[in-house]
Enzyme design. Structure first.
Site, short mmCIF file in Angstrom:
data_model
loop_
_atom_site.label_atom_id
_atom_site.label_comp_id
_atom_site.label_asym_id
_atom_site.label_seq_id
_atom_site.Cartn_x
_atom_site.Cartn_y
_atom_site.Cartn_z
N ASP A 182 -89.74 39.77 -122.07
CA ASP A 182 -89.09 40.94 -121.49
C ASP A 182 -88.13 40.43 -120.57
OD1 ASP A 182 -90.40 40.15 -119.34
OD2 ASP A 182 -91.87 41.47 -119.29
N CYS A 183 -87.29 41.13 -119.79
CA CYS A 183 -86.24 40.47 -119.16
C CYS A 183 -86.60 39.81 -117.98
CB CYS A 183 -85.26 41.82 -118.65
SG CYS A 183 -86.02 43.30 -117.39
N SER A 184 -87.54 40.00 -117.35
CA SER A 184 -87.95 39.34 -116.05
C SER A 184 -88.68 38.09 -116.58
CB SER A 184 -88.75 40.29 -115.09
OG SER A 184 -89.91 40.37 -115.80
N HIS A 202 -84.12 46.79 -114.70
CA HIS A 202 -83.70 45.84 -115.79
C HIS A 202 -82.64 44.57 -114.90
CE1 HIS A 202 -83.07 44.54 -119.82
NE2 HIS A 202 -81.59 44.57 -119.58
N HIS A 252 -79.35 39.12 -121.58
CA HIS A 252 -80.81 40.05 -121.09
C HIS A 252 -81.48 40.06 -122.53
CE1 HIS A 252 -79.12 44.06 -122.64
NE2 HIS A 252 -78.18 43.02 -122.94
#
Length: 190
Positions: free
Chosen positions: A95-97, A149, A161
């Site tokens: 995921d993004c993080s 996000h 991203h």
């Protein structure tokens, strides 16, 4: 019985809100993707192929020295095209993080949280016109300034991203919806 149900439902809702923080639904509707695979190169090695070339020009558009830049470049390329997996943090699914956490850990030996909201509290704010490669850029959901996000700024308005529909990809900050949902940037390096 009804009270237990209310407590359980509330706990479930709090967990969903707490762990939601990457790739909201608006990411899936984006049409301005940069489709080419990023090829990060040093100056003088630029290519004319149909790829997005990420270069280091004169040292003032990047926050890292040459050795760290090379590690950063390698990690970005490792993640390119990885599928979106909520809670993931590897090139097999992220995921993004999680992508941010792993790239910064492997390339720069930084221990960052796997949470968009906590990442937003790190570093120092950076105006959009002063963004450099490696800065983190944050987006909201359009209803509040709470970050939902995160991506890594690359160059010339392009950022990396993890999109729900496209996986790890490059997008343009100036295109909708990102230009509308942008809430700020943070610099973790000086």
């Amino acid at each position: 019985m009804r009270r237990i149900f209310k407590i359980s439902a509330t706990c479930f809702f709090v967990l969903i809100v707490l762990f939601a923080g990457c790739a909201p639904r608006w990411v899936t509707n984006y049409e301005g993707q940069v489709e080419e695979k990023p090829v990060v190169q040093k100056p003088g090695n630029e290519s004319r192929k149909k790829t997005k070339v990420i270069t280091r020009r004169g040292g003032n558009n990047s926050l890292v020295d040459e050795k760290k830049f090379e590690k950063f470049r390698v990690e970005i390329q490792r993640f390119w095209g990885a599928p979106y997996v909520w809670g993931g943090a590897s090139p097999k699914g992220t995921d993004c993080s999680g992508m941010i956490k792993t790239i910064y850990s492997r390339a720069l030996n930084m221990n960052l949280p796997h949470s968009t909201r906590l990442l937003y509290k790190k570093g120092k704010p950076v105006p959009v016109d002063e963004l450099k490669m490696g800065d983190l850029i944050f987006f909201g959901d359009g209803r509040s300034l709470t970050p939902t996000h995160v991506g890594i700024f690359i160059e010339k308005g392009i950022f990396l991203h993890a999109s729900v529909s496209k996986g790890v990809t490059l997008s343009r900050l100036a295109k909708s919806p990102y230009n509308r949902l942008y809430i700020g940037a943070r610099r973790l390096l000086d």
